[in-house]
Design an enzyme around this catalytic site. Structure first.
Site, short mmCIF file in Angstrom:
data_model
loop_
_atom_site.label_atom_id
_atom_site.label_comp_id
_atom_site.label_asym_id
_atom_site.label_seq_id
_atom_site.Cartn_x
_atom_site.Cartn_y
_atom_site.Cartn_z
N ASN A 15 16.46 -1.19 -2.24
CA ASN A 15 15.14 -1.94 -2.31
C ASN A 15 15.56 -3.28 -2.82
OD1 ASN A 15 12.90 -3.46 -2.41
ND2 ASN A 15 11.65 -1.80 -3.13
N ARG A 94 15.15 -1.01 2.48
CA ARG A 94 13.88 -1.49 2.48
C ARG A 94 13.94 -2.86 2.97
NH1 ARG A 94 9.40 -3.91 -1.90
NH2 ARG A 94 7.77 -3.75 -0.37
N HIS A 183 3.37 -2.75 2.72
CA HIS A 183 3.33 -1.55 2.21
C HIS A 183 3.22 -0.16 3.28
CE1 HIS A 183 1.46 -3.63 -1.33
NE2 HIS A 183 2.62 -3.51 -1.75
N ARG A 244 -1.32 -12.54 -7.65
CA ARG A 244 -1.51 -13.04 -6.33
C ARG A 244 -3.03 -13.23 -6.17
NH1 ARG A 244 2.24 -9.52 -2.67
NH2 ARG A 244 3.28 -8.81 -4.53
N GLU A 389 8.04 5.90 -1.32
CA GLU A 389 8.63 5.08 -0.12
C GLU A 389 9.88 5.31 -0.05
OE1 GLU A 389 6.45 0.95 -0.41
OE2 GLU A 389 6.38 1.77 -2.52
#
Length: 404
Positions: A15, A94, A183, A244, A389
């Site tokens: 990742n 990923r 996601h 964010r 994940e």
């Protein structure tokens, strides 16, 4: 005669972020992590690699300014020193943004890299890092299949009414301006695990999944498919997040440029790095720090938590429109799995749906523990389901290798 154990299928999962590289070797059959770690502060003055193997944690300082390629070289050395390379069957990557090109995981070839490169313009910070990770891994693991697993793929089942913006249509047809969602591997995984927990087929399950971490998104899952999600063209849209802003009035851009003389880069930095929980609390983007401060009486920390939960609850409630019927609300991600405070606030705000929090079950479902946290009387269940994940990436990679 006993059934022979399945052959181990070890996949190196990478990742690759803009300044970090998360890695793990995972047995796709069981989800067991053989080795896992994180290279961080890449390109900065003090890069390092920390990893866990057989219960032991080790920290390696890298040379200053070392970046992704050097970090992967260090990872290759680690793997070979521990003789883990002989059992690897693939490298799974990923990839944050697949655009409309990819609806499932794929074997990486030149054409796939070209498509990922085109999609990277929609998420340059993530996309170019993903490409760098792929390139470095191809050089370091010659002969191993390289698999791309996309954050956006799960959401490609959304209808146009959910993913289009009310902008001139040619911006979509010519430039791909639309909502993609992110996601996806997490929402896919926790939905499947929740269906198993509740003993019902995923194909007949309606869930709302809330992935809450430094980045946050909600997904409406109808009969196992994503039908709407809160993130959009980029991972900036939607909920209040760690740093964010989530949804804002687009007119803010004109105000910031004409009245405050902000540049485009300054606006991007403001919305992505200085807003969210950090911006409101003026304290931290870490939910744990904010919860502690709020408990101690810090009013801005309390406001940040309240805004986070209010916007989250509104988003969840809105997804009753596409779903009509809801079997369970799922909490996952670092905050979703560990913050009993936020979960209780959200469930309480959604009480009109017939959902009630079981205080003890909510406290018990932390630190990697799954479970139903709603009362038995609740019409709709609330569930905590730890995400994984990396296992999804390993599984998809192993399945593609089987077909080669």
């Amino acid at each position: 005669m006993p059934t022979p154990a399945p052959k181990s299928q070890h996949v190196l999962v990478l990742n690759c972020g803009s300044s970090s590289l998360k890695f793990a070797i995972i047995d796709a059959n069981t989800g067991h992590e053989i080795i896992s770690g994180l290279a961080e502060r890449l390109g900065a003055a003090t890069p390092s690699v920390k990893y866990k193997y057989k219960g032991d944690k080790t920290l390696i300082d890298l040379e200053p300014e070392q970046a992704h390629a050097e970090a992967i070289n260090t990872l290759v050395t680690l793997i070979k020193d521990h003789k883990l390379d002989e059992q690897l069957i693939a490298v799974g990557h990923r990839v944050v943004h697949g655009g409309e090109h990819f609806t499932k995981s794929v074997l990486i070839n030149d054409q796939v890299i070209e498509s990922i490169t085109q999609a990277a313009t929609l998420a340059p910070l993530h996309g170019h890092a993903n490409l760098l990770g792929i390139s470095s891994a191809q050089d370091s693991f010659k002969g191993l299949p390289q698999i791309a697993v996309f954050d956006t793929a799960f959401h490609q089942t959304m209808d146009k009414v959910a993913y289009l913006y009310a902008l001139p249509y040619n911006l979509y047809t010519e430039f791909g301006v639309r909502r993609y969602g992110f996601h996806g591997t997490s929402h896919f995984y926790v939905a499947g695990q929740t269906a198993k927990l509740l003993n019902q087929p995923i194909e007949k399950s309606n869930f709302i999944s809330a992935h809450l971490g430094n980045g946050c998104s909600v997904c409406a899952i109808k009969n196992g498919d994503s039908v709407d999600t809160s993130m959009g063209l980029t991972p900036l849209e939607g909920l209040v997040m760690g740093t964010r802003s989530g949804d804002i009035d687009p007119g803010l851009f004109n105000f910031l440029t004409t009245q405050l003389d902000y540049s485009a880069q300054q606006i991007d930095d403001l919305l992505n790095q200085k807003s969210g929980l950090l911006g409101i609390s003026e304290l931290s983007n870490d939910c744990r720090t904010i919860e502690e401060a709020a408990t101690a009486g810090n009013q801005q920390a309390a406001l940040a938590l309240d805004m986070f939960c209010y916007r989250l609850s509104k988003q969840i409630a809105s997804y009753m429109v596409p779903l009509q019927r809801l079997d369970a609300l799922i909490f996952t991600g670092g905050i979703g799995e560990n913050s009993d405070i936020i979960r209780k606030k959200v469930i309480t705000q959604l009480g009109f749906l017939g959902m009630e929090c079981d205080t003890q079950a909510n406290l018990d479902a932390r630190f990697g523990q799954q479970g139903v946290i709603s009362t038995e009387q609740s019409r709709i269940k609330a569930v905590v389901m730890p995400t994984n994940e990396e296992w999804v990436i390993a599984l998809d990679s192993a399945n593609i290798v089987k077909e080669l």
